[in-house]
Design a protein around this motif. Structure first.
Motif, PDB file in Angstrom:
ATOM      1  N   GLY A 285       1.070  -1.148   0.257  1.00  0.00           N
ATOM      2  CA  GLY A 285      -0.194   0.355  -0.093  1.00  0.00           C
ATOM      3  C   GLY A 285       0.665   1.461  -0.158  1.00  0.00           C
ATOM      4  N   THR A 286      -0.219   2.716  -0.020  1.00  0.00           N
ATOM      5  CA  THR A 286       1.120   3.820  -0.084  1.00  0.00           C
ATOM      6  C   THR A 286       1.712   3.606   0.740  1.00  0.00           C
ATOM      7  N   THR A 287       1.040   3.734   2.022  1.00  0.00           N
ATOM      8  CA  THR A 287       2.385   4.077   3.733  1.00  0.00           C
ATOM      9  C   THR A 287       3.346   3.372   3.411  1.00  0.00           C
ATOM     10  N   GLU A 288       3.143   1.921   3.148  1.00  0.00           N
ATOM     11  CA  GLU A 288       4.399   1.372   2.679  1.00  0.00           C
ATOM     12  C   GLU A 288       5.336   1.567   2.345  1.00  0.00           C
ATOM     13  N   ALA A 289       4.067   2.106   0.735  1.00  0.00           N
ATOM     14  CA  ALA A 289       5.856   2.749  -0.144  1.00  0.00           C
ATOM     15  C   ALA A 289       6.723   3.646   0.729  1.00  0.00           C
ATOM     16  N   ALA A 290       5.723   5.208   1.141  1.00  0.00           N
ATOM     17  CA  ALA A 290       6.469   5.679   1.790  1.00  0.00           C
ATOM     18  C   ALA A 290       7.477   5.601   3.153  1.00  0.00           C
ATOM     19  N   LEU A 291       7.451   4.852   4.105  1.00  0.00           N
ATOM     20  CA  LEU A 291       8.020   3.929   4.862  1.00  0.00           C
ATOM     21  C   LEU A 291       9.111   3.367   4.524  1.00  0.00           C
ATOM     22  N   LYS A 292       9.056   2.534   2.914  1.00  0.00           N
ATOM     23  CA  LYS A 292      10.205   1.886   2.305  1.00  0.00           C
ATOM     24  C   LYS A 292      11.700   3.155   2.206  1.00  0.00           C
ATOM     25  N   THR A 293      10.988   4.209   1.216  1.00  0.00           N
ATOM     26  CA  THR A 293      11.871   5.152   1.449  1.00  0.00           C
ATOM     27  C   THR A 293      12.487   5.854   2.440  1.00  0.00           C
TER      28      THR A 293
ATOM     29  N   ASN B 262      17.910   6.081   5.285  1.00  0.00           N
ATOM     30  CA  ASN B 262      18.220   5.759   6.946  1.00  0.00           C
ATOM     31  C   ASN B 262      17.176   7.038   7.498  1.00  0.00           C
ATOM     32  N   PHE B 263      16.482   7.234   7.065  1.00  0.00           N
ATOM     33  CA  PHE B 263      15.915   8.213   8.148  1.00  0.00           C
ATOM     34  C   PHE B 263      15.660   8.191   9.730  1.00  0.00           C
ATOM     35  N   LYS B 264      15.272   6.789  10.593  1.00  0.00           N
ATOM     36  CA  LYS B 264      15.648   6.777  11.660  1.00  0.00           C
ATOM     37  C   LYS B 264      17.184   6.762  12.649  1.00  0.00           C
ATOM     38  N   THR B 265      17.758   6.176  11.416  1.00  0.00           N
ATOM     39  CA  THR B 265      19.400   6.473  11.938  1.00  0.00           C
ATOM     40  C   THR B 265      19.598   7.949  11.827  1.00  0.00           C
TER      41      THR B 265
END
Length: 267
Positions: free
Chosen positions: A233-241, A246-249
């Motif tokens: 889905g759409t959220t998965e596409a954003a989270l994958k990006t 390495n946004f969290k890191t």
């Protein structure tokens, strides 16, 4: 209780408003001490019954508690140039980032120091403050300090003073991280053709709703993410990006660098 605030900037004034709002002190028992004489008339409009002075004017300080609310970069200059001495029974509450208890004690030649780290939502009475105390502060004195801090939101006592630099990085600086993310989301909305005010509404209400879900759900954060991020889905596409970049890191490293800077302020 009589309270004096050295450095009545945004944080010092928000503390003052909270103390008066909850009637923890009388307005005439509040003494606001500032560097710039030009700001006296504006502050006097907000605090008409309180005493307002510049640093140069204060030769003797009649207060039970003295709150140090100057910028940490200005602390050494203030400590070297004040024209009064601390009395034996006076307590110091520092809300400066980075400057540790030992340095404050040596600079002011005074042992009774409590160190606290609030954050900007104290302006609304929704802040959180971590605090710790020097040896020699009694339990009853600490309870009085906690009552004052709780008027600005919530407070947490820490046995280990070194953790306060982490608190500074996490919650003291924390609101800015959220503003940064919200700003990016709003700008993404605008880029997709959503009018700015409408984009702000969608993002702010989303953040507010997500906060209440965290508070009221028995699920952990990973489970809450999975509830939104369906497979393909759409959220998965954003989270994958986010993961690929390495946004969290990067976010975690930024917070660790904020802690490092807090420690540097004490040098």
């Amino acid at each position: 209780m009589k309270i004096a605030i050295l450095g009545a900037g945004n944080m010092g004034l928000s503390f003052s408003k909270s103390f008066l709002k909850y009637e923890l002190i009388k307005p005439e028992h509040l003494h606001l001490i500032i560097r710039s004489e030009s700001k006296i008339s504006r502050i006097a409009e907000e605090f008409p019954k309180s005493k307002i002075s510049t640093f140069e004017e204060v030769r003797d300080l009649d207060a039970d508690l003295i709150i140090i609310a100057v910028k940490p970069q200005d602390f050494q200059t203030v400590a070297q140039n004040i024209n009064f001495s601390f009395k034996e029974n006076q307590m110091i509450l520092s809300i400066m980032a980075g400057i540790n208890i030992e340095k404050i004690q040596k600079s002011f030649k005074h042992p009774l120091v409590v160190r606290a780290m609030p954050n900007s939502p104290t302006l609304l009475g929704m802040g959180i403050t971590g605090y710790t105390a020097a040896d020699g502060i009694s339990f009853s004195q600490l309870i009085n300090i906690e009552r004052l801090l709780n008027s600005t939101g919530r407070s947490v006592y820490l046995e280990n003073e070194e953790l306060l630099d982490g608190v500074t990085a996490l919650s003291g600086s924390g609101p800015a991280y959220f503003y940064y993310i919200i700003d990016a989301m709003i700008k993404a909305g605008i880029e997709m053709g959503i009018e700015e005010n409408l984009s702000k509404l969608f993002v702010k209400q989303t953040m507010l709703g997500a906060y209440h879900l965290i508070n009221n759900s028995e699920k952990n954060l990973e489970e809450l993410i999975k509830d939104v991020a369906s497979k393909g889905g759409t959220t998965e596409a954003a989270l994958k990006t986010f993961e690929e970049n390495n946004f969290k890191t990067i976010l975690q490293q930024g917070i660790l660098n904020a802690e490092k800077r807090a420690k540097e302020l004490n040098k």
